[in-house]
Design an enzyme around this catalytic site. Sequence first.
Site, PDB file in Angstrom:
ATOM      1  N   ASN A 155       0.873  -1.178   0.000  1.00 41.88           N
ATOM      2  CA  ASN A 155       0.000   0.000   0.000  1.00 41.88           C
ATOM      3  C   ASN A 155       0.908   1.226   0.000  1.00 41.88           C
ATOM      4  O   ASN A 155       1.528   1.536   1.014  1.00 41.88           O
ATOM      5  CB  ASN A 155      -0.884  -0.040   1.260  1.00 41.88           C
ATOM      6  N   LYS A 199       0.019   4.215  -0.130  1.00 41.31           N
ATOM      7  CA  LYS A 199      -0.643   5.368   0.510  1.00 41.31           C
ATOM      8  C   LYS A 199      -0.457   6.623  -0.353  1.00 41.31           C
ATOM      9  O   LYS A 199      -0.464   6.526  -1.577  1.00 41.31           O
ATOM     10  CB  LYS A 199      -0.109   5.584   1.929  1.00 41.31           C
ATOM     11  N   HIS A 255      -9.394   0.776   5.092  1.00 48.58           N
ATOM     12  CA  HIS A 255      -8.104   0.947   5.784  1.00 48.58           C
ATOM     13  C   HIS A 255      -8.338   1.831   7.009  1.00 48.58           C
ATOM     14  O   HIS A 255      -9.166   2.742   6.986  1.00 48.58           O
ATOM     15  CB  HIS A 255      -7.085   1.582   4.831  1.00 48.58           C
ATOM     16  N   GLU A 301      -6.794   4.214   8.187  1.00 53.90           N
ATOM     17  CA  GLU A 301      -6.617   5.656   7.958  1.00 53.90           C
ATOM     18  C   GLU A 301      -7.893   6.262   7.382  1.00 53.90           C
ATOM     19  O   GLU A 301      -8.189   7.433   7.612  1.00 53.90           O
ATOM     20  CB  GLU A 301      -5.400   5.900   7.052  1.00 53.90           C
ATOM     21  N   GLU A 316      -5.187  -5.614  10.485  1.00 55.05           N
ATOM     22  CA  GLU A 316      -4.201  -4.565  10.710  1.00 55.05           C
ATOM     23  C   GLU A 316      -4.493  -3.862  12.035  1.00 55.05           C
ATOM     24  O   GLU A 316      -5.321  -2.936  12.072  1.00 55.05           O
ATOM     25  CB  GLU A 316      -4.264  -3.535   9.573  1.00 55.05           C
ATOM     26  N   GLY A 334       2.534   1.877  10.894  1.00 46.38           N
ATOM     27  CA  GLY A 334       3.394   3.052  10.827  1.00 46.38           C
ATOM     28  C   GLY A 334       4.352   3.200  11.995  1.00 46.38           C
ATOM     29  O   GLY A 334       4.980   4.242  12.152  1.00 46.38           O
ATOM     30  N   SER A 381       3.532  -2.704  10.349  1.00 39.51           N
ATOM     31  CA  SER A 381       4.973  -2.764  10.608  1.00 39.51           C
ATOM     32  C   SER A 381       5.622  -4.068  10.143  1.00 39.51           C
ATOM     33  O   SER A 381       6.505  -4.601  10.822  1.00 39.51           O
ATOM     34  CB  SER A 381       5.267  -2.505  12.083  1.00 39.51           C
ATOM     35  N   GLY A 403       2.890  -1.354   4.243  1.00 34.69           N
ATOM     36  CA  GLY A 403       2.911   0.070   3.919  1.00 34.69           C
ATOM     37  C   GLY A 403       4.307   0.521   3.530  1.00 34.69           C
ATOM     38  O   GLY A 403       4.786   0.269   2.420  1.00 34.69           O
TER      39      GLY A 403
HETATM   40  C1  PEP Z   1      -0.629  -0.035   6.273  1.00 33.58           C
HETATM   41  O1  PEP Z   1      -0.784   1.174   6.295  1.00 33.58           O
HETATM   42  O2  PEP Z   1      -1.490  -0.768   5.756  1.00 33.58           O
HETATM   43  C2  PEP Z   1       0.573  -0.572   6.872  1.00 33.58           C
HETATM   44  C3  PEP Z   1       0.577  -1.843   7.175  1.00 33.58           C
HETATM   45  O3  PEP Z   1       1.592   0.300   7.102  1.00 33.58           O
HETATM   46  P1  PEP Z   1       3.065  -0.059   7.673  1.00 33.58           P
HETATM   47  O4  PEP Z   1       3.494  -1.328   6.992  1.00 33.58           O
HETATM   48  O5  PEP Z   1       3.904   1.100   7.279  1.00 33.58           O
HETATM   49  O6  PEP Z   1       2.911  -0.236   9.135  1.00 33.58           O
END
Ligand code: PEP
Length: 252
Positions: free
Chosen positions: A11, A13, A98, A100, A166, A172, A211, A232
Amino acid sequence: MGARKPLIAGNWKMFGRNADLAEIGALAETTGPAAAKIEVLICPPAVLIAPAAWQARGKSILIGGQDCSPSAADAARTGEISAAMLADAGARYVIVGHSERRQNHKETDDLVRQKAEAAIAAGLTPIVCVGETQAERAAGQVAEVVGRQVKASAPGQGGAFVVAYEPVWAIGGNSTPTLAEIGEVHALIRETLAGQFGAQANETRILYGGSVGPKNAGEIFTVPGVDGALVGRASLKASDFSAIILGHPAAV
Ligand code: PEP
């Protein structure tokens, strides 16, 4: 039913410009041999979907969107992008719900379900995101929150979608649940899907996201019930993302 093919999705973003599409070619080169066993997906910002699909043509990388309108039909909805438009631009998947978007755009489970159903109607596979906040985990509400989100956000068509677990607090940052905790929530999601869709629930892939990076992906992929990852930050550079993909046990 055959075994579920792992899916590792990136992703991007709100990151990336045309120049970054070169990462797709680089990724295809390193991960191509694993493509028969693992699906690799990049979800760039909407304006890059068509050029990304062009860049990925003939290669082992699939392209997806990060969101879509709940309206399946063309409509007077300024600023929205329908699932049919994403498909027309070359997308095969779309992320919906998601955290966010749930947090920043106040998306409800019902809206997420409508988006997932619009995606399926357009021939896309939705990736439905669910996950608890830090406060909900601390209050011992993981099963309640995630179970409710799965029941209310899943589209009516069992098997035709992917779920991404998630935990909001793991996105993040640097912390993830323990492997045992990831396994517990994946089992809970599978059980919830079985309650909704019966044996068809065995076809639904359940990804872990939050992460995931080259250092921890390998061990996360060994957790029973984890069918891949939603990534991400570590999906932005082909070197990191290919290390994650090649760390999957199916890649060897
Ligand atoms: C995400 O935003 O879906 C995500 C998993 O981000 P990150 O891998 O950066 O934690």
